[in-house]
Design an enzyme around this catalytic site. Structure first.
Site, PDB file in Angstrom:
ATOM      1  N   SER A 196     -20.387  -1.651  14.133  1.00  0.00           N
ATOM      2  CA  SER A 196     -19.124  -2.308  13.849  1.00  0.00           C
ATOM      3  C   SER A 196     -17.936  -1.072  13.595  1.00  0.00           C
ATOM      4  CB  SER A 196     -19.064  -2.962  12.452  1.00  0.00           C
ATOM      5  OG  SER A 196     -17.902  -3.230  11.877  1.00  0.00           O
TER       6      SER A 196
ATOM      7  N   LYS B  35     -21.865 -15.701  10.812  1.00  0.00           N
ATOM      8  CA  LYS B  35     -20.677 -16.303  10.834  1.00  0.00           C
ATOM      9  C   LYS B  35     -20.665 -17.867  10.502  1.00  0.00           C
ATOM     10  CE  LYS B  35     -18.130 -13.501  14.000  1.00  0.00           C
ATOM     11  NZ  LYS B  35     -17.332 -13.148  15.228  1.00  0.00           N
TER      12      LYS B  35
ATOM     13  N   ASN C 247     -15.012 -15.524  10.011  1.00  0.00           N
ATOM     14  CA  ASN C 247     -15.315 -14.173  10.252  1.00  0.00           C
ATOM     15  C   ASN C 247     -14.550 -13.293   9.051  1.00  0.00           C
ATOM     16  OD1 ASN C 247     -12.475 -13.950  10.916  1.00  0.00           O
ATOM     17  ND2 ASN C 247     -12.856 -12.716  12.581  1.00  0.00           N
TER      18      ASN C 247
ATOM     19  N   ASP D 107     -10.549 -14.492  15.074  1.00  0.00           N
ATOM     20  CA  ASP D 107     -10.866 -13.882  16.338  1.00  0.00           C
ATOM     21  C   ASP D 107      -9.863 -14.589  17.436  1.00  0.00           C
ATOM     22  OD1 ASP D 107     -12.973 -12.133  15.638  1.00  0.00           O
ATOM     23  OD2 ASP D 107     -14.568 -13.943  15.653  1.00  0.00           O
TER      24      ASP D 107
ATOM     25  N   THR E 177     -24.323 -22.137  32.032  1.00  0.00           N
ATOM     26  CA  THR E 177     -25.085 -23.110  31.636  1.00  0.00           C
ATOM     27  C   THR E 177     -24.067 -24.388  31.256  1.00  0.00           C
ATOM     28  OG1 THR E 177     -26.638 -21.869  30.441  1.00  0.00           O
ATOM     29  CG2 THR E 177     -26.958 -24.324  29.891  1.00  0.00           C
TER      30      THR E 177
ATOM     31  N   GLY F  80     -10.168  -5.752  25.492  1.00  0.00           N
ATOM     32  CA  GLY F  80     -10.642  -6.330  24.432  1.00  0.00           C
ATOM     33  C   GLY F  80     -10.236  -5.647  22.969  1.00  0.00           C
TER      34      GLY F  80
HETATM   35  P1  ATR Z   1     -21.241 -15.282  21.650  1.00  0.00           P
HETATM   36  O1  ATR Z   1     -21.354 -16.219  20.337  1.00  0.00           O
HETATM   37  O2  ATR Z   1     -20.958 -14.013  21.537  1.00  0.00           O
HETATM   38  O3  ATR Z   1     -20.181 -15.780  22.520  1.00  0.00           O
HETATM   39  P2  ATR Z   1     -23.446 -16.378  23.002  1.00  0.00           P
HETATM   40  O4  ATR Z   1     -23.335 -17.826  22.357  1.00  0.00           O
HETATM   41  O5  ATR Z   1     -24.687 -15.756  23.130  1.00  0.00           O
HETATM   42  O6  ATR Z   1     -22.537 -15.297  22.426  1.00  0.00           O
HETATM   43  O7  ATR Z   1     -22.648 -16.682  24.392  1.00  0.00           O
HETATM   44  C1  ATR Z   1     -22.711 -15.851  25.341  1.00  0.00           C
HETATM   45  C2  ATR Z   1     -22.085 -16.266  26.531  1.00  0.00           C
HETATM   46  O8  ATR Z   1     -22.501 -15.466  27.520  1.00  0.00           O
HETATM   47  C3  ATR Z   1     -22.622 -17.721  26.992  1.00  0.00           C
HETATM   48  O9  ATR Z   1     -21.618 -18.327  27.770  1.00  0.00           O
HETATM   49  C4  ATR Z   1     -23.540 -17.077  28.282  1.00  0.00           C
HETATM   50  O10 ATR Z   1     -23.841 -18.082  29.121  1.00  0.00           O
HETATM   51  P3  ATR Z   1     -25.057 -19.341  28.871  1.00  0.00           P
HETATM   52  O11 ATR Z   1     -24.460 -20.416  28.006  1.00  0.00           O
HETATM   53  O12 ATR Z   1     -25.318 -19.871  30.014  1.00  0.00           O
HETATM   54  O13 ATR Z   1     -26.090 -18.600  28.051  1.00  0.00           O
HETATM   55  C5  ATR Z   1     -22.917 -15.996  28.717  1.00  0.00           C
HETATM   56  N1  ATR Z   1     -24.016 -15.149  29.685  1.00  0.00           N
HETATM   57  C6  ATR Z   1     -24.822 -14.358  28.994  1.00  0.00           C
HETATM   58  N2  ATR Z   1     -25.480 -13.819  29.987  1.00  0.00           N
HETATM   59  C7  ATR Z   1     -25.049 -14.449  31.146  1.00  0.00           C
HETATM   60  C8  ATR Z   1     -25.281 -13.993  32.689  1.00  0.00           C
HETATM   61  N3  ATR Z   1     -26.364 -13.352  33.062  1.00  0.00           N
HETATM   62  N4  ATR Z   1     -24.793 -14.684  33.601  1.00  0.00           N
HETATM   63  C9  ATR Z   1     -23.733 -15.722  33.046  1.00  0.00           C
HETATM   64  N5  ATR Z   1     -23.398 -15.906  31.769  1.00  0.00           N
HETATM   65  C10 ATR Z   1     -23.972 -15.153  30.933  1.00  0.00           C
END
Ligand code: ATR
Length: 277
Positions: A21, A72, A93, A109, A158, A243
């Protein structure tokens, strides 16, 4: 180091792990800058201990705390009062421990993201935004962008998660992950909320060849500062927003609540935190 007296105002960031952090660095920088008798500390708190730690902090006179992954959602359930944005996304947060013992929670955020766009004079109303990702970060960013009347499209690896998110938030058109590259010409702003390109995580071969020349490219990843996405955007001469601005702006709300000053996110602050990235 600031002088800390017995009257010092104390706040913390709670995470598991918490070592990564940048919040302690940032808040203590501002405390020193504004000459405030206060301190901000990192606390490593496992999810199973979270509730009792919160009760303890509140009972010890802490002013409040920031919450980072993975607490969170649990933090949301500890609040006596939350605002509209927190209720919408189901997580917080930032907690404020009020004098009457009540706990107020919000999520800053999304607002931090909006402020970082404002720093770059981006017009948000009616802006066609393509969001990559459908996790917690996307949830915050989309809620705030929709509140500012941007037009949202979501692409996520997804697809079902993107559809669920759009349904939960009552906003956002969903396109298939393997089509966003070819459809990019329709958008004014591209936001990466996935972990793609984050240090230690998978990278990705971002193809921005179909972007219109005015596309603004933003990444909520800030380690590294120049992410793979931002690097490609610069190669295409597109405007980029890193970011780090979101990280700094999201911290302002808590600082103001606990320490009574709205701190400035200026180049000195950015460079101070960036030294650790
Ligand atoms: P956060 O809460 O920090 O946003 P998260 O819920 O784990 O973390 O979400 C991570 C995001 O990165 C998701 O949209 C994930 O896609 P999936 O929903 O399909 O898992 C995306 N992500 C992580 N690795 C990826 C990859 N290799 N290619 C495409 N998307 C990816």
């Amino acid at each position: 180091m600031n002088i800390i007296t017995g009257k010092a105002k104390v706040a913390a960031v709670l995470g598991w792990p918490v070592e990564h952090s940048r919040s302690p660095l940032l808040h203590n920088f501002w405390l020193k800058r504004y000459g405030i008798d206060g301190v901000y500390i990192p606390l490593a708190v496992k999810p199973e201990n979270f509730k009792k730690v919160i009760i303890g902090l509140s009972a010890s006179g802490f002013k409040g705390c920031n919450i980072t992954i993975p607490n969170k959602e649990i933090a949301f359930s500890c609040c006596d009062e939350v605002d509209e944005i927190a209720r919408k996304i189901g997580s917080v947060n930032t907690l404020t421990f009020k004098n009457d013992g009540k706990i107020f929670g919000t999520s800053t955020d999304g607002a931090g993201f909006i402020e970082s766009l404002r720093d770059h004079n981006i017009r948000i109303k009616n802006c066609n935004v393509l969001i990559l990702g459908a996790g917690g970060a996307a949830r915050s960013v989309i809620s705030s962008l929709a509140h500012e009347k941007a037009k949202i499209t979501i692409a996520n690896r997804t697809n079902s998660r993107a559809l669920q998110l759009a349904q939960d938030l009552g906003t956002g058109n969903v396109i298939a992950w393997d089509t966003w590259t070819s459809l990019l010409g329709q958008y004014d702003l591209l936001v990466n909320t996935t972990s793609l390109g984050m240090e230690g995580k998978e990278s990705f071969d971002f193809d921005l060849s179909k972007a219109k020349s005015g596309l603004v490219v933003t990444d909520i990843v800030y380690v590294p500062r120049l992410t793979p996405l931002l690097k490609v955007a610069k190669e295409f001469n597109l405007k980029t927003i890193e970011g780090l601005g979101m990280l700094l702006h999201q911290a302002r709300f808590g600082f103001r609540e606990w320490f009574g000053v709205d701190p400035m996110v200026d180049s000195e602050t950015i460079e101070y935190v960036a030294k650790t990235i």
